[in-house]
Structures are given as C-alpha cells and as structure tokens.
Scaffold this motif. Sequence first.
Motif, PDB file in Angstrom:
ATOM      1  N   VAL A 131      40.827  30.936  40.523  1.00  0.00           N
ATOM      2  CA  VAL A 131      40.253  32.028  39.737  1.00  0.00           C
ATOM      3  C   VAL A 131      40.634  31.831  38.275  1.00  0.00           C
ATOM      4  N   TYR A 134      37.892  48.528  49.622  1.00  0.00           N
ATOM      5  CA  TYR A 134      37.905  47.078  49.793  1.00  0.00           C
ATOM      6  C   TYR A 134      37.726  46.669  51.254  1.00  0.00           C
ATOM      7  N   PRO A 140      36.928  41.794  47.768  1.00  0.00           N
ATOM      8  CA  PRO A 140      37.989  41.249  46.913  1.00  0.00           C
ATOM      9  C   PRO A 140      37.680  39.876  46.343  1.00  0.00           C
ATOM     10  N   GLU A 141      37.116  38.977  47.179  1.00  0.00           N
ATOM     11  CA  GLU A 141      36.885  37.604  46.742  1.00  0.00           C
ATOM     12  C   GLU A 141      35.660  37.441  45.854  1.00  0.00           C
ATOM     13  N   ILE A 173      40.388  39.174  39.167  1.00  0.00           N
ATOM     14  CA  ILE A 173      41.173  40.408  39.097  1.00  0.00           C
ATOM     15  C   ILE A 173      40.802  41.256  37.890  1.00  0.00           C
ATOM     16  N   HIS A 180      37.574  43.121  38.598  1.00  0.00           N
ATOM     17  CA  HIS A 180      37.833  44.284  39.451  1.00  0.00           C
ATOM     18  C   HIS A 180      38.377  45.442  38.617  1.00  0.00           C
ATOM     19  N   ASN A 215      44.056  43.298  47.469  1.00  0.00           N
ATOM     20  CA  ASN A 215      44.111  42.680  46.141  1.00  0.00           C
ATOM     21  C   ASN A 215      44.810  41.325  46.154  1.00  0.00           C
ATOM     22  N   ILE A 227      42.631  38.266  46.089  1.00  0.00           N
ATOM     23  CA  ILE A 227      41.879  37.916  44.887  1.00  0.00           C
ATOM     24  C   ILE A 227      42.527  36.739  44.169  1.00  0.00           C
TER      25      ILE A 227
END
Length: 477
Positions: free
Chosen positions: A210, A312, A346-347, A351, A354, A378, A381
């Motif tokens: 990420v 979520y 989440p994926e 972050i 989100h 979380n 993520i």
Amino acid sequence: MERNPEIPNSSAKSVTELQKISTHIEGLDEILHGGLPAGRTTLVSGGPGTGKSVLGLEFLYKGALSGNPGIFIAFEETGESIRQNALTFGWDLASLEQAGTLFLMEGQLDPHVLLSGDFNLKGLFAIIEGKIQQMGADNIVIDAIDVLMRIFDDPKRQQDEIFALNKWLKDKKMTAILTAKKIKDTDPSDYLDFMADCVIYLDQKIREQVVTKRLQIVKYRGSSYGGNEYPFFISNEGLHCYPISDVVMHYESALKRVSSGNESLDAILGGGYQRGRCILITGATGTGKTAVASTFTRSACEEGQKVLYVNYEECSDGMVAGMLSLGIDLRPAINDSALEVIPMMPESMGIEEHLFRINSAIRHFDPHHLVVDAISANKRIAGEEAAFDFLIRLVGVCKKKGITVLLINQATRLSEHHEISGMGISSLIDTIITLQYKDMGNEVGRNLLVMKSRGTKHSNKYHSYSLTDQGIRIEEG
C-alpha cells in the motif's frame, strides 16, 4: 538593592509572534502551528508524484477564493494542462482568472535556449511586479523552480539567482511557495533548503503493498511546528492531512450521558455511555457485539440523534436483516435519515483513503455518534501499526467535534481476557465492555463485563446475558 531603571528587565521580554497565513489545506495549518510564514518563502520539495504542485495550487486557489489574489508560475506544465488538472479537484481556475484574482503564467523554457552575456532573472521580476501591482496580489507559487535553475550551468550562478529571487520576493512582502524535485538526503537543491524560511518535504512509501504519502516540516524559522512525518492523502477535493491531536488527552469536566438502548446495561454502566467519548465493545465472534452497537444506534436515532455507522464486516442490507432476527429494526432510522450506514471493504483502499472517506462523511452528515464495526478489520489494510495510526487520528477528530465513538473489536479467541485493547488503543478508550463465552456444562453461555469506565461508578461484576428475538437480555444480579 534597587534595580537601575536604565537597565531593562530581562525577565519581562516582549514576544512578537510570527505572522502567518492559512494554507486552507485540511490539517496542514495544525502541523504548521498556524500556517505558512506571511511575506516569506516556503520550499515544498520531494520526489515525482508526491503532490508538490497540488499543494501549491490548492493554497493559491483557495486563498484567491477567500480574498487573497495570487500568481502561479509554471516552468514544467502548460497553462491549459494545469487548468484541466485543477478541474479534476473541482477548482475552476478560469473563472478566477477572469475575475482577476488569479494569474496563471506559463514559464516553459526552450530546451535549446543559449544564455549570452549577463542574463539574469530581472526580466521575470519585472513581469511579476506588474501583475502584483495590477492584482494587488499577496501570494505567489513558482512551480518547478529547479527547472528554471537549469538554464544556469554554473552552480554558484544558480545560487546567486535563487537568493536574488528570494530577496526580491521578501522586498515585495510576497508569501511565496517554491516547489522543487528532490529525493531526500540528496543534492541538487540543498541550497534551496538553506534559503527558505519554511521547508516542507513530501515523499511516498510502500508498505504491505500500500502506497502512503508522507509530509514532514524540515524547518520553520521563527516558529514551532509538528516535527513528525504525517500521512496525507490526495482526493478529488485536494490534499488532506490528519495529524494526531492532543485533543484525545482532554476531557470535559461535566459528564453527559447517552443511553445504551438497554436499561440493564445503562445501570451496569452507572447511567449509560459517556457522551462525546470513546467506547470499545470487544469479544469473540457471535458474542453479540454488533447487537450491542445496533441497540445503541436504534435508541439514539429514536431520540432524534444522528448515527454514522461504518461497517467493515458486511453490507448495510445484510446488517439490517441480521438485526431483525434479534428484534432490532434499523429501517425506520435509515428511512428518517437519522442513520447512515457506510459499508467498506478494508482491502479496497489505503488507510488514508479510509480515513478521508469517514471524515468526509462526518463533515457532510454531521452525526452525534460514530460506530466502527469492526476496528480489527483495519489491520488488513496495512498492518497493525497503520491501523493504530488510523484509529488514534479518527478518535482525535471525533473527540474534537464532541462525537461519541463506539468501536467494535473482534477478539481472535473464544475466551479472551487479555485481548481488550483493540490494537493498543486502550489509553484512548474511556469505556471498555468485554463480551465473553462461559462454559455451562452442556451448553455455552455469555458474560458481559465493564472492564473500565473513566470517571464513573460502574459495576465490576460479570453479568450473564443472552441474545433473544427481543434483543439483548441481561440477567439481574
């Protein structure tokens, strides 16, 4: 001994605060402890794609909207390209240009240009000065100043010209942002760092596959500032920073209550949840965590309060249908626009995205309470550290706004007495309720325990409860 009146009292020094101007960028003024230095030069440097031009253009555009005309000089892109890129953020530069509050100047140089004689930047100064006087401009952004400096082959000449530019900007009392490409801890723009009064460095890192953009204030003459690296996110509305605020350490002296929606649980808590604070509901799968949160949600909405529910775990239709089997009907709250459910995978995003989406919903929906179901998601993520960072900033934003936060945490074992912190955030939590299974021989029961509740006289006993078609039933005693 009497003090000589001619000798000034060193203990009574007068302090003059540095004048600052707002960046109009969410969270950045907080990091800068008030904004950019007014009438001085700020350098924004970093690698490609980190958002240098976006930061400068947003500062200039929103400043012009608030009544401070500005000039944007681009040495790398055409004016039309900049206007089109700005429209993706909803920024209509053309209308401000027509109104005379924004001037966009193309400064691209012919790559084959040859310097002759004593060429310098005085011609550029003359053009800018004319526009400053015409517009009454206070702000200026010079984008890709490193491209301009390439026309000077001699490094000493480059430094002389950039320092001349800086002096000219200060003489004109312009609040200036210069952007330059730079990879941290490498040349070629170190002399720009020394010249600028404020230096902002942007970069991006990949962790757990990420990408996260980060912002750091490297220096700020005459001012304190946040010295950490701060994650930021570029959305279709611009740049957003969510720094950790010390508001999470502050508490109101007057205790206000809001019902949990269950009379027995209110009694166990000593009068209900504490309004404007943070509650954690933790337990293994099937212990009724969502039922506790939905009971509170239904009750708050019936009392005319708005609840934002971030889910979520499942879609909103699945959540509503699941609660109907327990006699908890959330449909009236949704139909009355008292409840807004945001399902998120989440994926599906980083972050910061989100965090931005939740904060954007908070701004537009303006809820009294926020439910996050479940914070344990979380970690999927970008790992546990990023999840902790996300939660501490989200809780900080909510406490600052007086929003009650109800967090659900999925424990990983069926009988868990220690996994109650929710990724180490127990210091931020005002009330912790743990839901546990208990062995009753030929069947499994459930126990509820209030682990802590700051500033309240709550029960310290285990309370048996069951999930029925009439909701949660807590046994007396």
